[in-house]
Design an enzyme around this catalytic site. Structure first.
Site, PDB file in Angstrom:
ATOM      1  N   LYS A 279       0.836  -1.197   0.000  1.00 16.98           N
ATOM      2  CA  LYS A 279       0.000   0.000   0.000  1.00 16.98           C
ATOM      3  C   LYS A 279       0.874   1.252   0.000  1.00 16.98           C
ATOM      4  CE  LYS A 279      -3.775  -1.975   2.791  1.00 16.98           C
ATOM      5  NZ  LYS A 279      -4.888  -1.784   1.843  1.00 16.98           N
ATOM      6  N   ARG A 353     -10.560 -11.213   1.475  1.00 16.98           N
ATOM      7  CA  ARG A 353     -11.488 -12.194   0.897  1.00 16.98           C
ATOM      8  C   ARG A 353     -10.904 -13.607   0.948  1.00 16.98           C
ATOM      9  NH1 ARG A 353     -11.516  -8.847  -4.511  1.00 16.98           N
ATOM     10  NH2 ARG A 353     -11.111  -7.284  -2.905  1.00 16.98           N
TER      11      ARG A 353
END
Length: 497
Positions: A279, A353
């Site tokens: 990130k 996920r």
């Protein structure tokens, strides 16, 4: 905060500050007329000049002198009377708490100028107490020196009602508010813990403590057992960190022995750097909040047990840390999940996920009547809905409707997004059963479509709380940091049942 419920005339209470909830344009009630007389017309002057009319969030403070036993009287605006709004009342109480802190009040009383229209007194009291409790939250455990600029928090609150017959119901409402407030505070505390403290084992140990405090059962699967069972997706995400993963299971049995449980699954990424798909550095410190779904589940379990709700619940939290390292999983890897399905990894920052895939598969072993997962899953959700609502997806319209209704009552609002089969093509892989990201278009939806492939054969809802789990600036109801979103929503849903 100690909360005492009593039946007595509000203006006879001796206290540091008496708070009176006032409805908009309803400033001529008998109680307020009596107060105006005691204040020698000061209240009437303020009303005439429109300095205070009872709008949501308005406050007006009076020093009483010798006119009343209370040293101060604080009027708090609750908004419209005819259509009493729980959100407005909660925010009004929070604004009142802010003034109490500014005045360094340690003991206060709370009463309504008149009972609300169309809303039970018990619900009104619960909402007001919730507002005061939420506004009184503070995360200061790492401060080593006393901060003089931090005002003292309210220590004692006297709830005053006029009707002796309502005493028992109001006392029960206060207890409900207390348990819900405690659950939200627990969730906020967990989110606000720094990453160097909050390891997967930290969450597991907190779950064990919670089980002891609340009469829950707790099971923790550690790395060796996860490997033996085949939690391939969860383990892949965890392998970049030196701190091993955990799968945490909490069970609450308040319903009939043969009743199937509701499964609550919470994403528990204790810190998310993005892994090798790193990130940007800006605001990466906030990624300690990437386990807010787990925090919400813990808080809801605490509140449900405290309220002794007549339901069976199982909470499942996959807890990992997502870091880059020589051992981290890579873009291009193909991993095998607990379900046996294979997943092509295109982006290691789409890790939530993956761990939820294994957790949802595992939830099927409990034969749940329904599954609800909560996760700070996609930045795309913030683009779509901002910070005002969480996204909800469901394979059953009734479950979605019930959640949306609970969101309105709790003011943890939800907006349903579609889950059409046509989105599946975006996560189709040519070399595995699926890929872990469908690209930028409809990113929140394709993440939900990915999760749906691992859901047991039962009603399911996915709640993306990416935009609502963190308060960046601070409000009357919540300082900067974790919001505890999801706790009040889930309790409202359970109480509907």
């Amino acid at each position: 905060m100690q909360i005492v419920v009593g039946c007595m005339p509000a203006l006879t209470l001796k206290t540091d500050c008496l708070m009176l909830g006032v409805w908009q344009d309803r400033t001529d009630t008998p109680l307020l007329k009596e107060l105006d007389t005691a204040l020698h017309g000061a209240l009437g002057q303020s009303v005439d000049s429109k300095a205070f009319v009872g709008k949501e969030g308005e406050t007006l403070l009076f020093q009483t002198g010798a006119g009343l036993p209370a040293a101060r009287v604080l009027l708090i605006g609750l908004g419209a009377y005819a259509q009493a709004d729980c959100g407005a009342m909660r925010r009004g109480a929070a604004e009142g708490a802010r003034v109490l802190q500014q005045q360094r009040v340690k003991r206060a009383g709370l009463a309504l100028s008149e009972a609300p229209a169309g809303l039970p007194l018990t619900q009104a009291v619960q909402v007001l107490v919730e507002g005061l409790l939420l506004a009184s939250y503070r995360f200061d455990r790492f401060l080593t020196q006393k901060r003089e600029d931090l005002p003292p928090l309210l220590e004692t609150l006297d709830i005053l009602i006029a009707d002796q017959g309502s005493l028992e119901g109001v006392a029960a409402a206060v207890e409900r508010a207390r348990h819900i407030g405690h659950g939200v505070a627990l969730a906020r505390d967990l989110v606000n813990q720094p990453g160097n403290v909050k390891s997967p084992e930290f969450l597991a140990e907190r779950a064990r403590q919670l089980a002891g405090e609340c009469g829950l059962s707790c099971t923790v699967l550690e790395q060796e057992q996860l490997e033996r069972e085949g939690f391939g997706a969860l383990l892949a995400v965890a392998q970049g960190s030196a701190r091993p993963p955990r799968l945490i299971v909490l069970e609450y049995r308040g319903g009939a022995p043969d009743e199937k449980p509701l499964a609550l699954v919470g994403k528990g990424v204790v810190f998310d750097s993005g892994g090798i798909s790193l990130k940007p550095g800006e605001k990466m410190d906030e990624m300690k909040m990437d386990m807010a779904g787990a925090a919400a589940v813990f808080g809801a379990m605490s509140a449900a047990a405290g309220l002794r709700l007549p339901v069976n619940l199982v909470a499942i939290v996959p807890a990992v840390e997502n870091l880059p390292s020589a051992s981290a999983y890579r873009p291009g890897d193909i991993i095998t999940s607990l379900s046996g399905r294979t997943i092509e990894v295109l982006n290691t920052d789409a890790e939530g996920r993956l761990i939820l895939a294994d957790a949802l598969t595992y939830a099927g072993r409990f034969e749940p009547r329904a599954v609800i997962d909560l996760a700070t899953l996609t930045g795309a959700c913030i683009i779509a809905l901002g910070h005002e609502a969480s996204a909800v997806f469901s394979n059953r319209d009734e479950l979605a409707r019930n959640l949306i209704r609970a969101g309105e009552t709790s003011r943890e609002r939800l907006w349903q997004l579609p889950l059409w089969d046509s989105y599946d093509k975006q996560i189709k892989s040519e070399i595995a059963d699926m890929k872990n990201t469908g690209g930028r278009p409809a990113g929140t939806i394709t993440a939900a479509a990915f999760l749906q492939r691992f859901v047991p054969d039962c009603p399911w809802a996915h709640i993306d709380i990416a935009g609502t789990a963190w308060e960046a600036k601070g409000t009357a109801l919540c300082p900067r940091g974790g919001t505890g979103v999801g706790v009040r929503l889930l309790i409202d849903l359970l109480e509907q049942e």
